[in-house]
Design a protein around this motif. Sequence first.
Motif, PDB file in Angstrom:
ATOM      1  N   GLU A 183       0.282  -1.024   0.431  1.00 47.07           N
ATOM      2  CA  GLU A 183      -0.182   0.180   0.052  1.00 47.07           C
ATOM      3  C   GLU A 183       0.577   1.167  -0.252  1.00 47.07           C
ATOM      4  N   LYS A 184       1.833   1.069   0.439  1.00 51.16           N
ATOM      5  CA  LYS A 184       2.858   2.287   0.260  1.00 51.16           C
ATOM      6  C   LYS A 184       3.769   1.956  -0.595  1.00 51.16           C
ATOM      7  N   ASP A 185       3.778   0.967  -1.502  1.00 50.86           N
ATOM      8  CA  ASP A 185       4.455   0.772  -2.887  1.00 50.86           C
ATOM      9  C   ASP A 185       5.787   0.568  -2.432  1.00 50.86           C
ATOM     10  N   LEU A 186       5.808  -0.576  -1.040  1.00 55.05           N
ATOM     11  CA  LEU A 186       7.336  -0.255  -0.953  1.00 55.05           C
ATOM     12  C   LEU A 186       7.603  -2.423  -0.774  1.00 55.05           C
ATOM     13  N   GLY A 187       8.855  -2.752  -0.649  1.00 58.12           N
ATOM     14  CA  GLY A 187       8.776  -4.492  -0.826  1.00 58.12           C
ATOM     15  C   GLY A 187       8.998  -5.152   0.223  1.00 58.12           C
ATOM     16  N   LEU A 188       8.585  -6.253   0.507  1.00 54.69           N
ATOM     17  CA  LEU A 188       9.497  -6.954   1.775  1.00 54.69           C
ATOM     18  C   LEU A 188      10.891  -6.950   1.998  1.00 54.69           C
ATOM     19  N   PHE A 229      12.502   4.433   7.176  1.00 57.74           N
ATOM     20  CA  PHE A 229      11.331   4.458   8.498  1.00 57.74           C
ATOM     21  C   PHE A 229      10.451   5.108   9.044  1.00 57.74           C
ATOM     22  N   LEU A 230      10.515   7.074   8.862  1.00 62.16           N
ATOM     23  CA  LEU A 230       9.940   7.911   8.485  1.00 62.16           C
ATOM     24  C   LEU A 230       8.663   7.406   7.858  1.00 62.16           C
ATOM     25  N   ARG A 231       8.168   6.996   6.581  1.00 66.42           N
ATOM     26  CA  ARG A 231       7.553   5.810   5.752  1.00 66.42           C
ATOM     27  C   ARG A 231       6.878   4.944   6.630  1.00 66.42           C
ATOM     28  N   GLU A 284       7.303   3.841   9.803  1.00 61.11           N
ATOM     29  CA  GLU A 284       7.082   3.663  11.909  1.00 61.11           C
ATOM     30  C   GLU A 284       6.321   2.879  12.016  1.00 61.11           C
ATOM     31  N   THR A 285       4.770   2.664  11.666  1.00 65.60           N
ATOM     32  CA  THR A 285       3.972   2.186  12.859  1.00 65.60           C
ATOM     33  C   THR A 285       4.412   0.569  12.339  1.00 65.60           C
ATOM     34  N   LEU A 286       4.598   0.661  11.050  1.00 61.60           N
ATOM     35  CA  LEU A 286       4.864  -1.422  10.918  1.00 61.60           C
ATOM     36  C   LEU A 286       6.334  -1.682  11.182  1.00 61.60           C
ATOM     37  N   VAL A 287       7.007  -1.085  11.722  1.00 65.19           N
ATOM     38  CA  VAL A 287       8.690  -1.192  12.332  1.00 65.19           C
ATOM     39  C   VAL A 287       8.140  -1.646  14.049  1.00 65.19           C
ATOM     40  N   ASP A 288       7.571  -0.176  14.142  1.00 64.22           N
ATOM     41  CA  ASP A 288       6.583   0.058  15.926  1.00 64.22           C
ATOM     42  C   ASP A 288       6.428  -1.495  15.714  1.00 64.22           C
ATOM     43  N   ILE A 292      21.405   1.710  16.190  1.00 62.58           N
ATOM     44  CA  ILE A 292      20.505   2.721  15.836  1.00 62.58           C
ATOM     45  C   ILE A 292      21.312   3.530  14.375  1.00 62.58           C
ATOM     46  N   ILE A 293      19.967   4.692  13.985  1.00 60.32           N
ATOM     47  CA  ILE A 293      20.557   5.582  11.993  1.00 60.32           C
ATOM     48  C   ILE A 293      20.329   6.738  12.603  1.00 60.32           C
ATOM     49  N   CYS A 294      21.462   7.273  12.012  1.00 59.69           N
ATOM     50  CA  CYS A 294      21.535   8.084  12.422  1.00 59.69           C
ATOM     51  C   CYS A 294      21.622   8.867  10.699  1.00 59.69           C
ATOM     52  N   ARG A 295      20.384  10.133  10.429  1.00 60.22           N
ATOM     53  CA  ARG A 295      20.016   9.995   8.826  1.00 60.22           C
ATOM     54  C   ARG A 295      21.448  10.446   8.155  1.00 60.22           C
ATOM     55  N   ASP A 296      22.148  11.759   9.336  1.00 62.48           N
ATOM     56  CA  ASP A 296      23.267  12.885   8.527  1.00 62.48           C
ATOM     57  C   ASP A 296      25.040  11.528   8.653  1.00 62.48           C
ATOM     58  N   GLU A 297      24.442  10.401   9.134  1.00 66.22           N
ATOM     59  CA  GLU A 297      26.105   9.467   8.185  1.00 66.22           C
ATOM     60  C   GLU A 297      26.307   8.937   7.377  1.00 66.22           C
ATOM     61  N   SER A 298      25.442   9.067   7.039  1.00 71.12           N
ATOM     62  CA  SER A 298      25.846   8.559   5.376  1.00 71.12           C
ATOM     63  C   SER A 298      24.115   8.382   4.611  1.00 71.12           C
ATOM     64  N   GLN A 299      24.735   8.231   3.200  1.00 74.06           N
ATOM     65  CA  GLN A 299      23.918   8.265   1.986  1.00 74.06           C
ATOM     66  C   GLN A 299      23.436   7.085   2.208  1.00 74.06           C
ATOM     67  N   VAL A 300      23.727   5.905   2.605  1.00 79.23           N
ATOM     68  CA  VAL A 300      22.275   4.317   3.038  1.00 79.23           C
ATOM     69  C   VAL A 300      21.474   5.054   4.080  1.00 79.23           C
ATOM     70  N   GLU A 301      22.452   5.499   5.499  1.00 78.32           N
ATOM     71  CA  GLU A 301      21.310   5.960   6.854  1.00 78.32           C
ATOM     72  C   GLU A 301      20.338   6.864   5.976  1.00 78.32           C
ATOM     73  N   ALA A 302      20.495   8.370   5.652  1.00 74.98           N
ATOM     74  CA  ALA A 302      19.788   8.807   5.385  1.00 74.98           C
ATOM     75  C   ALA A 302      18.527   7.980   4.505  1.00 74.98           C
ATOM     76  N   GLU A 303      18.905   6.770   3.608  1.00 72.77           N
ATOM     77  CA  GLU A 303      18.316   6.600   2.724  1.00 72.77           C
ATOM     78  C   GLU A 303      16.787   5.802   3.899  1.00 72.77           C
ATOM     79  N   LEU A 304      17.956   5.147   4.518  1.00 75.84           N
ATOM     80  CA  LEU A 304      16.623   4.053   5.509  1.00 75.84           C
ATOM     81  C   LEU A 304      16.368   4.839   6.878  1.00 75.84           C
ATOM     82  N   TYR A 305      16.466   6.152   6.493  1.00 74.46           N
ATOM     83  CA  TYR A 305      16.113   6.445   7.987  1.00 74.46           C
ATOM     84  C   TYR A 305      14.422   7.282   7.601  1.00 74.46           C
ATOM     85  N   ASP A 306      14.653   7.374   6.107  1.00 69.06           N
ATOM     86  CA  ASP A 306      13.419   8.243   5.741  1.00 69.06           C
ATOM     87  C   ASP A 306      12.262   6.856   5.240  1.00 69.06           C
TER      88      ASP A 306
END
Length: 242
Positions: free
Chosen positions: A13-18, A49-51, A53-57, A33-47
């Motif tokens: 429903e969010k156009d994402l895969g498993l 996560f924001l999409r 978060e409810t599922l991760v929670d 820990i994931i920090c958005r300003d650490e690297s491009q990889v972590e920036a993408e993972l943090y973003d």
Amino acid sequence: MTMRESLEQALAEKDLGLNQFQTLIQRLLDYGIICRDESQVEAELYDLFLRIETLVDEYLAFAGIRYFHEPRFEYVRLVPPGSQLPGVDDETEDAPFNQGLRAALPPALVAVVMVLAVEYEKALREARVDERGLANLSLEALSLSLKNLLGRSLPDALQERKALFRQMRQLRLVRMSAEADLLQGDSWLQIRPMILTLVSPDVLSQIEDHAGQSIVIGDADDTALESTGPRDNSSVDSGAGE
């Protein structure tokens, strides 16, 4: 419908895969820990996560794992059992303290992190923290503070010092230039705001009240510092987060 099917449907429903969900969860469990300003990889993972978060929670709650999300400084950190973090209720006060997400850390690392926390608190009081929550500190100032507060010194050997700062970067507690000379006092590091999620106010007060006196730091000191993240540092290279 199975749990997997339910999760896949919610992701679709969010156009994402498993696989994207799995990558995010694995990174959190591996590093703690994931920090958005650490690297491009972590920036993408943090973003990501924001999409979702409810599922991760929901997923982490099912596994009995808590996390702390700081949207202001854009990081999310897993919470070890028994930890007390700002805005996070301790739901596992009867959980064992030496298993699972709680990883024993070397006394030398604990000492430096405790002093960095004191320096960060000082920077907050003096309004020397930038908009990203970072506080600048020279290695010379760190060495002096470590000596004055705990009567300890940074390792003299370059390799030991590199290992120490590598561990702090893995925990996302400091930022340093890759070209920084760790043996030069005029080299600088940046202390991240998440330092205060590892050292309790009581410990900070104890350090400041007993400045210059001997404070025992070792395996028996369970409350000084709590960590998630790579438990086997030998399996993680210096490019953590890249």
